[in-house]
Design a protein around this motif. Structure first.
Motif, PDB file in Angstrom:
ATOM      1  N   GLU A   9      10.525  -6.967   4.634  1.00 14.26           N
ATOM      2  CA  GLU A   9       9.853  -6.333   3.343  1.00 14.26           C
ATOM      3  C   GLU A   9       8.675  -6.872   2.834  1.00 14.26           C
ATOM      4  O   GLU A   9       7.629  -6.464   2.460  1.00 14.26           O
ATOM      5  CB  GLU A   9      10.949  -6.753   2.184  1.00 14.26           C
ATOM      6  CG  GLU A   9      12.162  -5.705   2.302  1.00 14.26           C
ATOM      7  CD  GLU A   9      12.971  -6.231   1.317  1.00 14.26           C
ATOM      8  OE1 GLU A   9      12.767  -6.849   0.464  1.00 14.26           O
ATOM      9  OE2 GLU A   9      14.201  -5.715   1.073  1.00 14.26           O
ATOM     10  N   ASP A  11       6.518  -8.359   4.924  1.00 15.55           N
ATOM     11  CA  ASP A  11       5.257  -7.589   5.881  1.00 15.55           C
ATOM     12  C   ASP A  11       4.905  -6.340   5.548  1.00 15.55           C
ATOM     13  O   ASP A  11       3.787  -6.026   5.219  1.00 15.55           O
ATOM     14  CB  ASP A  11       6.053  -7.644   7.062  1.00 15.55           C
ATOM     15  CG  ASP A  11       6.247  -8.834   7.839  1.00 15.55           C
ATOM     16  OD1 ASP A  11       5.494  -9.919   7.377  1.00 15.55           O
ATOM     17  OD2 ASP A  11       7.162  -8.746   8.786  1.00 15.55           O
ATOM     18  N   ASP A  12       5.745  -5.491   4.985  1.00 16.67           N
ATOM     19  CA  ASP A  12       5.533  -4.159   4.534  1.00 16.67           C
ATOM     20  C   ASP A  12       4.717  -4.210   3.371  1.00 16.67           C
ATOM     21  O   ASP A  12       3.532  -3.516   3.121  1.00 16.67           O
ATOM     22  CB  ASP A  12       6.735  -3.347   4.200  1.00 16.67           C
ATOM     23  CG  ASP A  12       7.484  -2.727   5.622  1.00 16.67           C
ATOM     24  OD1 ASP A  12       6.910  -3.074   6.694  1.00 16.67           O
ATOM     25  OD2 ASP A  12       8.797  -2.724   5.471  1.00 16.67           O
ATOM     26  N   ALA A  13       5.147  -5.142   2.499  1.00 14.31           N
ATOM     27  CA  ALA A  13       4.311  -5.363   1.228  1.00 14.31           C
ATOM     28  C   ALA A  13       2.852  -5.757   1.408  1.00 14.31           C
ATOM     29  O   ALA A  13       1.982  -5.053   0.947  1.00 14.31           O
ATOM     30  CB  ALA A  13       5.179  -6.119   0.293  1.00 14.31           C
ATOM     31  N   SER A  14       2.849  -6.655   2.237  1.00 13.32           N
ATOM     32  CA  SER A  14       1.447  -7.186   2.560  1.00 13.32           C
ATOM     33  C   SER A  14       0.731  -6.107   3.098  1.00 13.32           C
ATOM     34  O   SER A  14      -0.498  -6.148   2.894  1.00 13.32           O
ATOM     35  CB  SER A  14       1.730  -8.624   3.342  1.00 13.32           C
ATOM     36  OG  SER A  14       2.166  -8.484   4.569  1.00 13.32           O
ATOM     37  N   GLU A  15       1.003  -5.607   4.176  1.00  8.35           N
ATOM     38  CA  GLU A  15       0.285  -4.419   4.760  1.00  8.35           C
ATOM     39  C   GLU A  15       0.080  -3.442   3.916  1.00  8.35           C
ATOM     40  O   GLU A  15      -1.160  -2.853   3.926  1.00  8.35           O
ATOM     41  CB  GLU A  15       1.189  -3.807   5.865  1.00  8.35           C
ATOM     42  CG  GLU A  15       1.415  -4.720   7.286  1.00  8.35           C
ATOM     43  CD  GLU A  15       2.272  -3.708   8.163  1.00  8.35           C
ATOM     44  OE1 GLU A  15       2.369  -2.835   8.223  1.00  8.35           O
ATOM     45  OE2 GLU A  15       2.561  -4.559   8.992  1.00  8.35           O
ATOM     46  N   THR A  16       1.037  -2.995   2.984  1.00  3.09           N
ATOM     47  CA  THR A  16       0.469  -2.123   1.917  1.00  3.09           C
ATOM     48  C   THR A  16      -0.488  -2.470   1.157  1.00  3.09           C
ATOM     49  O   THR A  16      -1.684  -1.961   0.719  1.00  3.09           O
ATOM     50  CB  THR A  16       1.842  -2.001   1.205  1.00  3.09           C
ATOM     51  OG1 THR A  16       2.600  -1.486   1.871  1.00  3.09           O
ATOM     52  CG2 THR A  16       1.567  -0.576   0.226  1.00  3.09           C
ATOM     53  N   GLU A  17      -0.415  -3.727   0.793  1.00  4.96           N
ATOM     54  CA  GLU A  17      -1.516  -4.473  -0.135  1.00  4.96           C
ATOM     55  C   GLU A  17      -2.796  -4.619   0.613  1.00  4.96           C
ATOM     56  O   GLU A  17      -3.790  -4.298  -0.041  1.00  4.96           O
ATOM     57  CB  GLU A  17      -1.013  -5.877  -0.562  1.00  4.96           C
ATOM     58  CG  GLU A  17       0.093  -5.768  -1.781  1.00  4.96           C
ATOM     59  CD  GLU A  17       0.587  -7.265  -1.838  1.00  4.96           C
ATOM     60  OE1 GLU A  17      -0.294  -8.293  -1.438  1.00  4.96           O
ATOM     61  OE2 GLU A  17       1.466  -7.387  -2.565  1.00  4.96           O
ATOM     62  N   TYR A  18      -2.589  -4.725   1.819  1.00  2.00           N
ATOM     63  CA  TYR A  18      -4.057  -4.924   2.482  1.00  2.00           C
ATOM     64  C   TYR A  18      -4.671  -3.500   2.503  1.00  2.00           C
ATOM     65  O   TYR A  18      -5.688  -3.320   2.320  1.00  2.00           O
ATOM     66  CB  TYR A  18      -3.590  -5.258   4.086  1.00  2.00           C
ATOM     67  CG  TYR A  18      -4.752  -5.179   4.918  1.00  2.00           C
ATOM     68  CD1 TYR A  18      -5.757  -6.251   4.876  1.00  2.00           C
ATOM     69  CD2 TYR A  18      -4.892  -4.226   5.929  1.00  2.00           C
ATOM     70  CE1 TYR A  18      -6.754  -6.112   5.882  1.00  2.00           C
ATOM     71  CE2 TYR A  18      -6.054  -4.383   6.738  1.00  2.00           C
ATOM     72  CZ  TYR A  18      -6.940  -5.410   6.815  1.00  2.00           C
ATOM     73  OH  TYR A  18      -8.051  -5.033   7.707  1.00  2.00           O
ATOM     74  N   PHE A  19      -3.830  -2.520   3.007  1.00  2.00           N
ATOM     75  CA  PHE A  19      -4.380  -1.217   3.041  1.00  2.00           C
ATOM     76  C   PHE A  19      -4.932  -0.765   1.772  1.00  2.00           C
ATOM     77  O   PHE A  19      -6.073   0.002   1.554  1.00  2.00           O
ATOM     78  CB  PHE A  19      -3.300  -0.299   3.498  1.00  2.00           C
ATOM     79  CG  PHE A  19      -3.081   0.011   4.865  1.00  2.00           C
ATOM     80  CD1 PHE A  19      -4.358   0.097   5.816  1.00  2.00           C
ATOM     81  CD2 PHE A  19      -1.952  -0.431   5.518  1.00  2.00           C
ATOM     82  CE1 PHE A  19      -4.391  -0.068   6.896  1.00  2.00           C
ATOM     83  CE2 PHE A  19      -1.836  -0.609   6.730  1.00  2.00           C
ATOM     84  CZ  PHE A  19      -2.862  -0.440   7.856  1.00  2.00           C
ATOM     85  N   GLU A  20      -4.235  -1.168   0.492  1.00  2.00           N
ATOM     86  CA  GLU A  20      -4.712  -0.836  -0.740  1.00  2.00           C
ATOM     87  C   GLU A  20      -5.981  -1.410  -1.026  1.00  2.00           C
ATOM     88  O   GLU A  20      -6.965  -0.870  -1.848  1.00  2.00           O
ATOM     89  CB  GLU A  20      -3.446  -1.126  -1.848  1.00  2.00           C
ATOM     90  CG  GLU A  20      -2.444  -0.409  -1.651  1.00  2.00           C
ATOM     91  CD  GLU A  20      -1.361  -0.404  -2.844  1.00  2.00           C
ATOM     92  OE1 GLU A  20      -1.618  -1.661  -3.522  1.00  2.00           O
ATOM     93  OE2 GLU A  20      -0.133   0.263  -2.821  1.00  2.00           O
ATOM     94  N   GLN A  23      -8.594   0.068   0.772  1.00  2.00           N
ATOM     95  CA  GLN A  23      -8.809   1.378   0.317  1.00  2.00           C
ATOM     96  C   GLN A  23      -9.804   1.255  -1.012  1.00  2.00           C
ATOM     97  O   GLN A  23     -10.774   1.806  -1.259  1.00  2.00           O
ATOM     98  CB  GLN A  23      -7.771   2.162   0.003  1.00  2.00           C
ATOM     99  CG  GLN A  23      -7.777   3.717  -0.712  1.00  2.00           C
ATOM    100  CD  GLN A  23      -8.536   4.374   0.541  1.00  2.00           C
ATOM    101  OE1 GLN A  23      -8.038   4.306   1.574  1.00  2.00           O
ATOM    102  NE2 GLN A  23      -9.307   5.472  -0.034  1.00  2.00           N
TER     103      GLN A  23
END
Length: 197
Positions: A9, A11-20, A23
């Protein structure tokens, strides 16, 4: 896996934050680029408007740089005209001075030659006078001169063998006939002396 502190989770959160974040930064960068582009466009428009305004001022002849350079050119032209007029005036005065000096020199030469000519003529006349006086003195001293002396002559009668007076040869005399007498020559000499002074 919980010992490592990493979960899927997170990992997913950090990737999402990274992409955000990526962006957001991309959007921010796009916004910065758009703002910068607007800023550059506004500068370009200002410069273009300024150049068009300067071109209009040049067409009307009121551009400050143009007016300043035009005044400078006009001043240089005035200075050159003044210098040319001064040079022309100087040359004219120089020529007039040379002409005056040449005229004076010619006048002096003329007067000098005129005086020499008068002196030469007076000397020639005095020499002629002395010669005439010497001849007269010789004639008075030498009664044998061929000059006829006015004597009273008697007419004798003619002899038969004498030739007639027309047949006699005329005696050639060496006597000079002067047209002026001594008094007239003296008056002429006095007149010449007065003119030469």
């Amino acid at each position: 896996m919980s010992d490592c502190g990493y979960t899927s989770e997170t990992d997913d959160a950090s990737e999402t934050e990274y992409f955000e974040d990526l962006q957001r930064s991309k959007n921010g960068h796009d916004e910065e680029t758009a703002e910068r582009s607007k800023f550059l466009d506004s500068i370009y428009q200002e410069k273009l408007a300024d150049l068009q305004d300067q071109l209009r001022q040049l067409d009307e002849g009121v551009h400050p740089v143009y007016v300043e350079r035009l005044k400078k050119c006009e001043q240089e032209a005035q200075d050159r005209l003044l210098a040319n007029e001064s040079y022309l005036s100087y040359e004219r005065e120089k020529i007039e001075r040379e002409y005056t000096l040449d005229k004076q020199a010619a006048r002096q030469e003329f007067e000098k030659r005129k005086k020499q000519l008068k002196e030469s003529l007076i000397a020639d006349l005095l020499e002629e006078r002395k010669r005439i006086e010497a001849e007269r003195a010789n004639m008075k001293l030498c009664p044998d001169s061929p000059e006829p002396v006015a004597k009273t002559t008697r007419k004798l009668r003619r002899r038969q063998n004498d030739p007639t007076p027309a047949q006699r040869k005329r005696a050639v005399s060496n006597q000079l006939n002067y047209q002026l007498d001594e008094k007239e020559i003296n008056e002429d000499l006095k007149a010449l002396k007065l003119k030469s002074k």
